[in-house]
Design a protein around this motif. Structure first.
Motif, PDB file in Angstrom:
ATOM      1  N   TYR A 180     -99.541 -11.707 -17.568  1.00  0.00           N
ATOM      2  CA  TYR A 180    -100.348 -12.112 -16.418  1.00  0.00           C
ATOM      3  C   TYR A 180     -99.612 -13.165 -15.597  1.00  0.00           C
ATOM      4  CZ  TYR A 180    -104.440  -9.911 -18.631  1.00  0.00           C
ATOM      5  OH  TYR A 180    -105.328  -9.021 -19.205  1.00  0.00           O
TER       6      TYR A 180
ATOM      7  N   SER B 250    -108.352  -8.809 -21.716  1.00  0.00           N
ATOM      8  CA  SER B 250    -108.560  -7.521 -22.353  1.00  0.00           C
ATOM      9  C   SER B 250    -107.250  -6.897 -22.817  1.00  0.00           C
ATOM     10  CB  SER B 250    -109.249  -6.562 -21.375  1.00  0.00           C
ATOM     11  OG  SER B 250    -109.318  -5.263 -21.917  1.00  0.00           O
TER      12      SER B 250
ATOM     13  N   ALA C 183    -106.237  -4.018 -20.390  1.00  0.00           N
ATOM     14  CA  ALA C 183    -106.052  -4.324 -18.967  1.00  0.00           C
ATOM     15  C   ALA C 183    -104.889  -3.515 -18.400  1.00  0.00           C
ATOM     16  CB  ALA C 183    -105.786  -5.814 -18.783  1.00  0.00           C
TER      17      ALA C 183
ATOM     18  N   ASP D 203    -105.410  -5.747 -12.691  1.00  0.00           N
ATOM     19  CA  ASP D 203    -106.656  -6.352 -13.175  1.00  0.00           C
ATOM     20  C   ASP D 203    -106.545  -7.876 -13.129  1.00  0.00           C
ATOM     21  OD1 ASP D 203    -107.708  -3.891 -13.608  1.00  0.00           O
ATOM     22  OD2 ASP D 203    -107.633  -3.971 -15.809  1.00  0.00           O
ATOM     23  N   THR D 204    -107.653  -8.543 -12.855  1.00  0.00           N
ATOM     24  CA  THR D 204    -107.645 -10.001 -12.730  1.00  0.00           C
ATOM     25  C   THR D 204    -108.579 -10.646 -13.751  1.00  0.00           C
ATOM     26  OG1 THR D 204    -109.383  -9.964 -11.047  1.00  0.00           O
ATOM     27  CG2 THR D 204    -107.099  -9.916 -10.285  1.00  0.00           C
TER      28      THR D 204
ATOM     29  N   THR E 101    -103.494 -12.417 -12.777  1.00  0.00           N
ATOM     30  CA  THR E 101    -103.414 -10.998 -12.420  1.00  0.00           C
ATOM     31  C   THR E 101    -102.440 -10.304 -13.357  1.00  0.00           C
ATOM     32  OG1 THR E 101    -103.871 -11.463 -10.088  1.00  0.00           O
ATOM     33  CG2 THR E 101    -102.847  -9.352 -10.599  1.00  0.00           C
ATOM     34  N   CYS E 102    -102.869  -9.200 -13.953  1.00  0.00           N
ATOM     35  CA  CYS E 102    -102.017  -8.442 -14.857  1.00  0.00           C
ATOM     36  C   CYS E 102    -100.863  -7.807 -14.078  1.00  0.00           C
ATOM     37  CB  CYS E 102    -102.826  -7.354 -15.563  1.00  0.00           C
ATOM     38  SG  CYS E 102    -101.871  -6.350 -16.718  1.00  0.00           S
TER      39      CYS E 102
ATOM     40  N   SER F 205     -98.112  -4.177 -18.583  1.00  0.00           N
ATOM     41  CA  SER F 205     -98.862  -3.828 -19.790  1.00  0.00           C
ATOM     42  C   SER F 205     -97.924  -3.562 -20.962  1.00  0.00           C
ATOM     43  CB  SER F 205     -99.729  -2.586 -19.538  1.00  0.00           C
ATOM     44  OG  SER F 205     -98.918  -1.495 -19.117  1.00  0.00           O
TER      45      SER F 205
END
Length: 465
Positions: free
Chosen positions: A193, A241, A244, A248-249, A258-259, A262
């Motif tokens: 993130y 999560s 995520a 995703d934020t 903010t992601c 992954s």
């Protein structure tokens, strides 16, 4: 030997005589880039355009040198930037402009760093000019910068803290050289993130008109200006999560994460941090490396506007104070990644270490020196097999090289001068008696640093011992 011979009477005391191209003997030899430098004690030089000979005793037969031009970028912090000299450029002329090559317009900083505080590298360039090496300086240093924090960047591994200020991503918005910056990074629950809402910083600004930042007018800066610290994380950790996806934020008090990834393949794990690799998109959070590399690649000289060949492009990495106290393994990773970044662009890299700070102490500097030579000041260094060299070799860049080695696309990384080792710890007379943590050298310190840097630089730039 052909050359220029003068007797003492031809040089009135206190004058400097300039010999233009038409005055030089044997233009054919000079056209082949062989210059003959007249000796006048220790004060002689040639910049390839004109010969300057300072009056004085000791004039004798000429000696032959090979004239070369190189572009040298500087990446360090405040001592390297030059925010340490007396601001009187007249009284401290050697740090502000070249005495050896005035027609080439060598002033410090020439490129990038706009503040004009003078630098040890300007005087080092004069010393190199006396050996027939014309150094085109570009100072990309960032006052207060760390090789780990500001030049490489990292992510805290499950290290997000409560009620803490983080740097948020800021796009270029102020003009006048402003590049913006990346946000801080955390790695939570298998996802990377970036802080996209948080504190705003400022670095690399050059403006003749004031630009307001956090309510303060700035004309120029090449030091980190920390923004207001009002943006803090929540008092307890929110949910990150494990499923995520990019984009995703997570709202975390006044901070937004903010992601951005992954996977973990793009980051280098070490000592509880992910130290970003040189080819990762999150590397170089203030764009300092990218900015300097761009200028080095495109920058020519006054008489040949075309860029210099890759063989004649160098960057000098010299840091210290802002990284003092961190683990040697982290400093090793940071320097190796920055070196790899420039080497991969076919810019030769010279790695050094900044001058000792009496307040920070020897233990912290021994930790940094260990990254290069495998031990502290009391040890016998082995730079060729030291931790940074070993890491670069494992990455495919080869070990640190002696100047006599043949350079190629990879392995064009050299060890320069450790000012910590060269000047030692008894340097009170070379430091300002006041200021932050006594980390800044005075004018005498500038001279000492330049004289320590020049001999090794000359060998590297000429690729010969």
């Amino acid at each position: 030997m052909p050359g220029l011979y003068l007797d003492q009477a031809s040089l009135p005391a206190g004058t400097v005589q300039v010999f233009q191209e038409t005055d030089k003997p044997d233009p054919k030899v000079l056209g082949g880039r062989n210059c003959y430098v007249v000796e006048s004690g220790t004060k002689y030089w040639s910049n390839g355009e004109e010969w300057l000979v300072e009056a004085g005793s000791g004039l004798g037969a000429s000696r032959e040198v090979t004239y070369i031009t190189v572009a040298l970028g500087i990446l360090g912090q405040s001592n390297e930037l030059g925010a340490t000299c007396n601001f009187n450029a007249t009284a401290n002329k050697y740090f502000y402009g070249s005495a050896a090559a005035p027609s080439q317009g060598i002033f410090e900083p020439v490129k990038l760093a706009p503040q004009g505080f003078g630098s040890m590298f300007t005087y080092a360039a004069d010393l190199l000019a006396r050996d027939g090496i014309s150094v085109r300086l570009m100072n990309g240093s960032l006052g207060g910068a760390s090789m780990l924090n500001e030049f490489t960047g990292f992510a805290w591994v499950a290290g997000r803290a409560n009620s803490t200020n983080y740097r948020g991503k800021r796009t270029a918005s102020l003009g006048a050289g402003d590049l913006g910056h990346r946000g801080d990074f955390v790695f939570e629950n298998g996802r990377l993130y970036e802080c996209t809402v948080g504190r705003s910083d400022l670095a690399f600004l050059d403006s003749l008109t004031p630009i307001m930042f956090n309510g303060v007018p700035y004309y120029s800066t090449s030091s980190i200006v920390r923004g207001a610290a009002a943006a803090l994380t929540a008092a307890s950790k929110p949910t990150f999560s494990a499923s995520a996806i990019v984009g995703d934020t997570v709202v975390d008090g006044a901070i937004t994460w903010t992601c951005v990834s992954s996977t973990t393949t793009a980051v280098d794990h070490g000592n509880g941090l992910f130290v970003f690799k040189y080819d990762d998109s999150n590397f170089d959070p203030y764009y300092a490396c990218a900015r300097l590399a761009t200028e080095l690649v495109k920058y020519g000289n006054d008489n040949n506007p075309a860029p210099l060949s890759p063989r004649n492009q160098y960057v000098y990495l010299q840091n210290g104070q802002s990284d003092a106290g961190i683990l040697s393994a982290l400093y090793t990773r940071a320097v190796a990644q920055v070196a790899a970044y420039f080497s991969n662009k076919r810019i030769s890299v010279i790695c050094g270490l900044s001058v000792f700070s009496t307040t920070i102490g020897q233990a912290a500097y021994d930790t940094l020196e260990t990254s290069f030579g495998g031990g502290g000041l009391a040890s016998t260094p082995d730079y060729i097999n030291g931790p940074i060299s070993t890491m670069l070799s494992s990455m495919g860049f080869g070990k640190f090289k002696n100047p006599s080695d043949v350079d190629g696309f990879f392995g064009n990384i050299y060890f320069g001068t450790s000012l910590y080792r060269a000047l030692g710890t008894s340097i009170d007379g070379l430091l300002y008696p006041n200021g932050p943590a006594r980390i800044h050298v005075n004018s005498s310190g500038m001279v000492a640093c330049a004289k320590a840097l020049a001999p090794r630089l000359s060998k590297i730039l000429r690729r010969s011992d």
